[in-house]
Design an enzyme around this catalytic site. Structure first.
Site, PDB file in Angstrom:
ATOM      1  N   SER A 131      -1.291  -0.785  -4.586  1.00 15.16           N
ATOM      2  CA  SER A 131      -1.763   0.485  -5.131  1.00 15.16           C
ATOM      3  C   SER A 131      -1.411   1.598  -4.147  1.00 15.16           C
ATOM      4  CB  SER A 131      -3.275   0.450  -5.374  1.00 15.16           C
ATOM      5  OG  SER A 131      -3.994   0.754  -4.202  1.00 15.16           O
ATOM      6  N   GLU A 140       0.838  -1.192   0.000  1.00  5.30           N
ATOM      7  CA  GLU A 140       0.000   0.000   0.000  1.00  5.30           C
ATOM      8  C   GLU A 140       0.874   1.244   0.000  1.00  5.30           C
ATOM      9  OE1 GLU A 140      -4.306  -0.977   2.082  1.00  5.30           O
ATOM     10  OE2 GLU A 140      -2.812   0.120   3.239  1.00  5.30           O
ATOM     11  N   CYS A 141       0.641   2.137  -0.938  1.00  7.05           N
ATOM     12  CA  CYS A 141       1.303   3.433  -1.000  1.00  7.05           C
ATOM     13  C   CYS A 141       2.828   3.262  -0.950  1.00  7.05           C
ATOM     14  CB  CYS A 141       0.781   4.352   0.100  1.00  7.05           C
ATOM     15  SG  CYS A 141       1.049   6.108  -0.241  1.00  7.05           S
ATOM     16  N   GLY A 142       3.469   3.549   0.183  1.00  8.13           N
ATOM     17  CA  GLY A 142       4.906   3.385   0.266  1.00  8.13           C
ATOM     18  C   GLY A 142       5.345   1.961  -0.034  1.00  8.13           C
TER      19      GLY A 142
END
Length: 421
Positions: A413, A317-319
């Site tokens: 994502s 997720e993200c990072g």
């Protein structure tokens, strides 16, 4: 079980400082107290926990059902909820998810925190406007922040007197109460060696001005907890990246997984830990862009992640998503090689804010079905090739480009999943 909400007319008014000061002060004096944070915030809740020693949930009135909100708010002791942004600032078109929305769901009174550093008599119409705007949101008192002097405080109190709202505190302007921050918010609690000293300093400053008896009398009963559907774990044994670079995992999600019988095995990519043996690998968000060189150099972690990807599902997720890509360019323009498990290039050399709630749907992958989620990052996607993970809409239901990538057993994502819908 009683509670109240600290909100403000806008961001930057001092909600976090006053919330932390109040939690530390009441906890230090032996009163059972715990904190909660309105909205999708990973950073402030860890400060709440440091201030009072109790777990701090997120209460997200956009992304969570009323049952989930009541369930997470339930517990022993006084609940102090820190708002986000301004009291009535929520998602378009109708402000859903605002602190006011949370106050309506839980039936709790609001204490309005006002930064008075550049005002005197004008505080009265400001507070009157907020107090009278919505009869379903009860502003029960006021806390003044950044008061300049005794004379300044007297002017403010005189202006507020006709409104009949108690002034619960008048915190003086003090450079010692400033907190270091970076692009996603405050510097994380785990990175602050001076945190206990700061919390005690803030508590001492508040103790000198707090009308404790009146504040405690304003707290209202919490609604009765109701059972909320639990999130199904993606696997029985889950390896969770957890350190300064990967610290953004929602406690309610991990708690649901544990309650369903899943085992969570933390490890630290920054410490060059190998990925533990597990059925599922979760790389949450955080600040990998601040540690990209170290992550790239930690080949025990990187090689174990690549080997694990051959047989085990991995989700970022993200990072965490960026680390699964091929390269991450930091703010100085230096590119760092990442795991290479997704055809993804990201960069912080030119920062661009991506912010907002997302409504996601996945047909396959570890999190199928529909989800509420939140996106908040400054990374630019230079390249993303391959089948997407999620179909996406924004808070208003407008269709967005698909989000994320899924290649073989690896996916991710920029969105942070919050709850099923």
């Amino acid at each position: 079980m009683r509670g109240l909400i600290l909100a403000a007319p806008s961001s930057g008014a001092g909600k976090t400082t006053l919330t932390l000061a109040l939690l530390r002060l009441l906890s230090r004096d032996g009163l059972p107290v715990r904190g909660a944070k309105s909205g999708p915030d990973y950073i402030d809740p860890r400060f709440h926990e440091a201030a009072c020693g109790e777990p701090c949930p997120n209460l997200d009135a956009f992304a969570m059902s009323p049952d989930r909100l009541r369930n997470l708010a339930a517990g022993t002791g006084l609940l102090i909820i820190e708002g986000a942004m301004g009291l009535f600032d929520g998602a378009p078109p109708d402000g859903r998810g605002a602190v006011a929305d949370l106050a309506r769901h839980l039936g709790l009174p609001v204490v309005l925190v006002v930064d008075v550093g550049r005002m005197a008599g004008s505080i009265a119409p400001l507070v009157a406007g907020f107090a009278g705007f919505d009869p379903m949101v009860r502003v029960a008192g006021v806390m003044l922040n950044n008061v300049g002097s005794d004379r300044h405080e007297a002017m403010l109190r005189r202006a507020l007197a006709p409104l009949g709202l108690p002034v619960l505190a008048a915190l003086r302007r003090d450079p010692a109460l400033a907190q270091p921050s970076r692009h996603l918010g405050l510097v994380q609690a785990s990175e602050r060696p001076d945190l206990d000293h700061f919390l005690d300093t803030a508590a001492d400053a508040l103790a000198a001005t707090l009308d404790r008896a009146t504040l405690l009398s304003l707290a209202a009963p919490l609604p009765k907890a109701t059972a909320a559907p639990r999130l199904t774990p993606p696997a029985q044994v889950i390896a969770l990246a957890q350190d300064h670079a990967f610290g953004f995992a929602y406690p309610h999600m991990l708690a649901d997984w544990r309650a369903a019988g899943a085992e969570i095995r933390p490890f630290s990519p920054l410490a060059n830990d190998p990925v533990p043996h597990a059925d599922f690998i979760f790389l949450p968000g955080g600040y990998p862009e601040l540690h990209a060189g170290q992550i790239a150099a930690n080949q025990v972690f990187m090689q174990s992640l690549r080997i694990t990807a051959q047989t085990t599902e991995i989700y970022g997720e993200c990072g965490g998503y960026m680390v699964l890509g091929e390269g991450l360019t930091d703010a100085t323009g230096t590119r760092h090689a990442m795991a290479g498990l997704l055809p993804l290039e990201t960069s912080f050399a030119t920062r661009r804010l991506h912010l907002g709630y997302r409504q996601l749907e996945a047909q396959a992958g570890p999190f199928p079905g529909t989800w509420t989620a939140h996106e908040f990052h400054y990374a630019t996607t230079l390249r993303a090739d391959g089948p997407p993970l999620f179909a996406a809409r924004d808070a208003e239901g407008t269709t967005l480009p698909p989000m994320g990538l899924r290649i073989a057993r690896t996916c991710g994502s920029f969105a942070h999943l919050i709850d099923r819908t």
